[in-house]
Design an enzyme around this catalytic site. Structure first.
Site, short mmCIF file in Angstrom:
data_model
loop_
_atom_site.label_atom_id
_atom_site.label_comp_id
_atom_site.label_asym_id
_atom_site.label_seq_id
_atom_site.Cartn_x
_atom_site.Cartn_y
_atom_site.Cartn_z
N CYS A 14 8.37 14.40 -11.74
CA CYS A 14 9.25 13.23 -11.75
C CYS A 14 10.61 13.58 -12.36
O CYS A 14 10.67 14.20 -13.41
CB CYS A 14 8.60 12.10 -12.53
SG CYS A 14 9.64 10.64 -12.75
N HIS A 55 0.82 -1.22 0.00
CA HIS A 55 0.00 0.00 0.00
C HIS A 55 0.85 1.27 0.00
O HIS A 55 0.39 2.33 0.39
CB HIS A 55 -0.96 0.01 1.20
CG HIS A 55 -2.04 -1.04 1.09
ND1 HIS A 55 -2.65 -1.61 2.17
CD2 HIS A 55 -2.60 -1.61 0.01
CE1 HIS A 55 -3.55 -2.49 1.78
NE2 HIS A 55 -3.54 -2.52 0.45
ZN LIG Z 1 8.00 9.38 -13.92
#
Ligand SMILES: [Zn+2]
Length: 281
Positions: free
Chosen positions: A160, A125
């Site tokens: 990211c 999780h």
């Molecule tokens: Zn990524």
């Protein structure tokens, strides 16, 4: 009790590929509140639960707002950094060092297995100390991002470092699918193992609860000589499933597990590891 501990230790020593599934019962012994128990987080604050059901939708609809809210409110689980692993966590880490235990698959998000120095841990999780790219699933330590600074500079949501995708908490929110890499590997481990020890969870939350059921279905074929001298192919269960839990669970009642050792994981696991060492001496 002593007999069952001996039995579990022997089963572990005789196994070729043992894995552990762990759940809230292990964390509560470290003082982390559970969610649905009598003094659980949701039990005490149903409004917080209602909001939690909206979190994933909020992330999808407006990731900046999701992050603003997240950074502006204290964590529901309190200060996880101050919590310490308990003897159950250390016992599993030790079992890994002996080479018997191959993986820990945990429902807990508190990082306590890693802090007890288990190396092969699957956070089913997610992990409260990590962030995850919603596009490529790359994980990052929370420390790699200065979130408060991004917030002050109006640069939320974080992006990211590998693909530029939007970053979310690694923790899997309500209604969010389990990341594909985690489901894939967990199923593979459940299919591969010949021993599964389930610690502190009744495994009723799906899809995690599929793992013992998948393992149970596996059979191996052996040849048995019948009275008439003809060989018959017999299918026998290919896995031993042991439960360590405070109470019997649906897995006990449905006969998914072979046996239950009833009690605290922080007390039982260290005794099993002691017995394993004695047998192997
Ligand atoms: Zn990524």
């Amino acid at each position: 009790m002593e007999e069952l501990i001996e039995r579990a230790a022997r089963d572990l020593v005789n196994s070729k590929y043992a894995i552990a599934l762990t759940g809230a019962g292990m964390s509560t012994e470290s003082g982390i509140p559970d969610f649905r128990g009598p003094s659980g987080i949701w039990t005490k604050d149903p409004e917080a639960e209602r909001r939690a059901y909206q979190t994933y939708h909020k992330f999808l609809a407006n990731p900046r707002e999701y992050w603003e809210e997240r950074l502006g409110s204290p964590s529901l689980l309190g200060d996880l950094e101050k919590v310490k692993p308990n003897p159950g966590h250390y016992a599993l880490a030790e079992l890994e060092k002996t080479g018997i235990l191959k993986w820990v698959i945990t429902q807990n998000i508190d990082n306590l297995h890693q802090r007890a120095e288990s190396k092969n841990v699957l956070d089913y999780h997610g992990n409260a100390f990590k962030l995850r790219c919603a596009d490529c699933n790359a994980r990052f330590d929370s420390e790699e991002y200065d979130l408060q600074r991004l917030r002050e500079e109006g640069k939320l949501p974080p992006r990211c470092k590998q693909c530029g995708g939007v970053i979310k908490a690694d923790v899997v929110h309500f209604r969010e699918p389990i990341p594909g890499d985690v489901t894939h590997q967990s199923l593979e481990e459940a299919w591969k193992c010949d021993l599964m020890v389930i610690c502190g969870t009744s495994a009723v939350v799906y899809p995690f609860a599929d793992l013992p059921r998948v393992a149970r279905q596996r059979k191996t074929e052996t040849e048995r000589k019948t009275e008439t001298g003809i060989y018959a192919v017999e299918k026998i269960p290919a896995v031993t499933i042991i439960e360590l839990n405070a109470e019997p669970t649906p897995l006990t009642e449905e006969g998914i597990s072979d046996y239950l050792i009833q009690g605290k994981t922080g007390e039982i696991l260290p005794r099993i590891v002691e017995a394993v060492k004695r047998i192997r001496e």
